[in-house]
Enzyme design. Structure first.
Site, PDB file in Angstrom:
ATOM      1  N   LYS A  34      -3.343  -2.009  15.802  1.00 37.13           N
ATOM      2  CA  LYS A  34      -2.834  -1.170  16.889  1.00 37.13           C
ATOM      3  C   LYS A  34      -3.854  -1.041  17.994  1.00 37.13           C
ATOM      4  O   LYS A  34      -5.050  -1.099  17.769  1.00 37.13           O
ATOM      5  CB  LYS A  34      -2.576   0.233  16.357  1.00 37.13           C
ATOM      6  CG  LYS A  34      -1.330   0.364  15.580  1.00 37.13           C
ATOM      7  CD  LYS A  34      -0.893   1.831  15.616  1.00 37.13           C
ATOM      8  CE  LYS A  34       0.440   1.963  14.938  1.00 37.13           C
ATOM      9  NZ  LYS A  34       0.322   1.765  13.504  1.00 37.13           N
ATOM     10  N   GLU A  81       0.838  -1.210   0.000  1.00 35.34           N
ATOM     11  CA  GLU A  81       0.000   0.000   0.000  1.00 35.34           C
ATOM     12  C   GLU A  81       0.869   1.254   0.000  1.00 35.34           C
ATOM     13  O   GLU A  81       2.073   1.203   0.268  1.00 35.34           O
ATOM     14  CB  GLU A  81      -0.937   0.008   1.210  1.00 35.34           C
ATOM     15  CG  GLU A  81      -0.216   0.001   2.547  1.00 35.34           C
ATOM     16  CD  GLU A  81      -1.047   0.610   3.677  1.00 35.34           C
ATOM     17  OE1 GLU A  81      -1.545   1.735   3.498  1.00 35.34           O
ATOM     18  OE2 GLU A  81      -1.167  -0.034   4.729  1.00 35.34           O
TER      19      GLU A  81
HETATM   20  N1  PSU Z   1      -2.442   1.503  10.654  1.00 38.93           N
HETATM   21  C1  PSU Z   1      -1.101   1.617  10.738  1.00 38.93           C
HETATM   22  N2  PSU Z   1      -0.428   2.260   9.758  1.00 38.93           N
HETATM   23  C2  PSU Z   1      -1.069   2.787   8.677  1.00 38.93           C
HETATM   24  C3  PSU Z   1      -2.485   2.649   8.594  1.00 38.93           C
HETATM   25  C4  PSU Z   1      -3.126   2.005   9.591  1.00 38.93           C
HETATM   26  O1  PSU Z   1      -0.528   1.137  11.691  1.00 38.93           O
HETATM   27  O2  PSU Z   1      -0.412   3.387   7.804  1.00 38.93           O
HETATM   28  C5  PSU Z   1      -3.201   3.171   7.387  1.00 38.93           C
HETATM   29  C6  PSU Z   1      -3.513   2.021   6.414  1.00 38.93           C
HETATM   30  O3  PSU Z   1      -3.410   2.511   5.095  1.00 38.93           O
HETATM   31  C7  PSU Z   1      -4.950   1.690   6.733  1.00 38.93           C
HETATM   32  C8  PSU Z   1      -5.487   3.055   7.034  1.00 38.93           C
HETATM   33  O4  PSU Z   1      -5.646   1.071   5.681  1.00 38.93           O
HETATM   34  O5  PSU Z   1      -4.462   3.707   7.772  1.00 38.93           O
HETATM   35  C9  PSU Z   1      -6.767   3.009   7.827  1.00 38.93           C
HETATM   36  O6  PSU Z   1      -7.303   4.291   7.891  1.00 38.93           O
HETATM   37  P1  PSU Z   1      -8.780   4.484   8.433  1.00 38.93           P
HETATM   38  O7  PSU Z   1      -8.715   4.093   9.891  1.00 38.93           O
HETATM   39  O8  PSU Z   1      -9.068   5.928   8.203  1.00 38.93           O
HETATM   40  O9  PSU Z   1      -9.639   3.571   7.623  1.00 38.93           O
END
Ligand code: PSU
Ligand code: MN
Length: 305
Positions: A161, A27
């Site tokens: 996390k 990603e």
């Molecule tokens: N968690 C991490 N590092 C990240 C992300 C999540 O530890 O970089 C990023 C990933 O791209 C994940 C996104 O898909 O954040 C999720 O964002 P949201 O909670 O807004 O869906």
């Protein structure tokens, strides 16, 4: 539909897929919105090399000037890492960004979409989005979870996390019928730490075991993906109690700043790096490279089935 209208697959990736060779998706939100520059640039190059060293081809996904890209050039990776004018693109944003000709980094959800369109089945990331703590009030549930329910890609991550409610995240995945595997672990990992206190559905002792479950799911015509938790290597794991305190502090800062919606996760990640004096960034880089290594091994095994 002719996908060429929207999607560019790099020649090396196109050739690997046509020959049935292993390919691993990566990603770009982790680069643009998950790590600071220039550490993200060094990471971007290293993680691709890790996949090559295992005999697979890396396919970093992004949206560039209104086109979906599977496989980025060095200049494109640099653009994602500098992140100027680079949006965070999840499923809902994808058609808008393509229609307006914008540039954006793909989350787990949208990377799964691009991977699936390109024909890539295995994907390595750091951590996934999930059910946020307090989601009972905010309804903040990452689109990553719905994507796992719908799109046939196996996502290798270091768990979720503790900015998330890991128990509720796993409940959601159960409801959506997403198998949650652990790579040689019974315990779903919690990103910086090897354990979360929540179990996985299946302990895949080897990459071949994980590949076989994925293949079986798709042979049966069951829609959606799989989540594969790969614990951070022991030597890079962080102290559970320290990280609990750091994350509580970051959550309080987000609350005080009134951060909402798609800005929440990047805000929390940046504050965690700050509060740990950069130590969490080193752990993040190591665990993501480890995920790439294991994803490549799973892709190699999957290609044999
Ligand atoms: N968690 C991490 N590092 C990240 C992300 C999540 O530890 O970089 C990023 C990933 O791209 C994940 C996104 O898909 O954040 C999720 O964002 P949201 O909670 O807004 O869906
Ligand atoms: Mn969210």
């Amino acid at each position: 539909m002719n996908l060429d209208k929207y999607l560019d697959v790099a020649p090396e990736i196109r050739a690997a897929l046509a020959a049935g060779k292993p390919v691993v998706a990566l990603e770009s939100t982790i680069l643009s919105h998950g790590m600071p520059y220039p550490q993200n640039l060094a990471f971007a190059a290293r993680v691709e090399q890790v996949i090559r060293d295992e005999g697979a081809v890396p396919a970093t996904m992004a949206i560039i000037d209104g086109r979906m890209k599977a496989g980025l050039t060095g200049a494109e990776l640099e653009r994602m890492c500098k992140a100027e004018g680079v949006a965070k693109v999840s499923r809902r944003d994808l058609p808008i960004l393509l229609a307006e000709g914008g540039t954006g980094a793909t989350t787990v959800a949208s990377t799964m979409i691009l991977a699936s369109l390109a024909g890539v089945r295995i994907f390595a990331t750091g951590g996934i989005g999930g059910v946020h703590r307090g989601a009972q009030e905010t309804m903040d549930i990452s689109a990553d979870l719905q994507e796992l329910a719908h799109t046939p890609v196996a996502v290798v991550c270091a768990g979720a996390k503790m900015i998330l409610d890991i128990g509720l995240t796993l409940e959601y995945l159960e409801t959506m019928g997403v198998p949650v595997l652990g790579l040689d672990t019974d315990d779903f990992p919690s990103f910086y730490c090897r354990k979360s206190g929540f179990g996985v559905d299946y302990n895949a002792k080897t990459p071949a075991d994980a590949a076989r479950v994925a293949k079986t799911k798709w042979d049966l015509g069951l829609i959606g993906g799989l989540l594969i938790g790969n614990p951070v290597p022991e030597e890079y794991a962080m102290d559970f109690d320290e990280m609990t305190a750091v994350i509580d502090r970051a959550l309080a800062a987000a609350r005080d700043a009134g951060v909402r919606g798609k800005d929440t996760t990047p805000f929390l990640l940046a504050h965690i790096v700050e509060y740990t004096g950069g130590r969490s960034l080193a752990t993040n880089i190591e665990l993501a490279c480890h995920n790439a290594r294991m994803a490549a091994r799973i892709a190699v095994e999957y290609a044999k089935l």
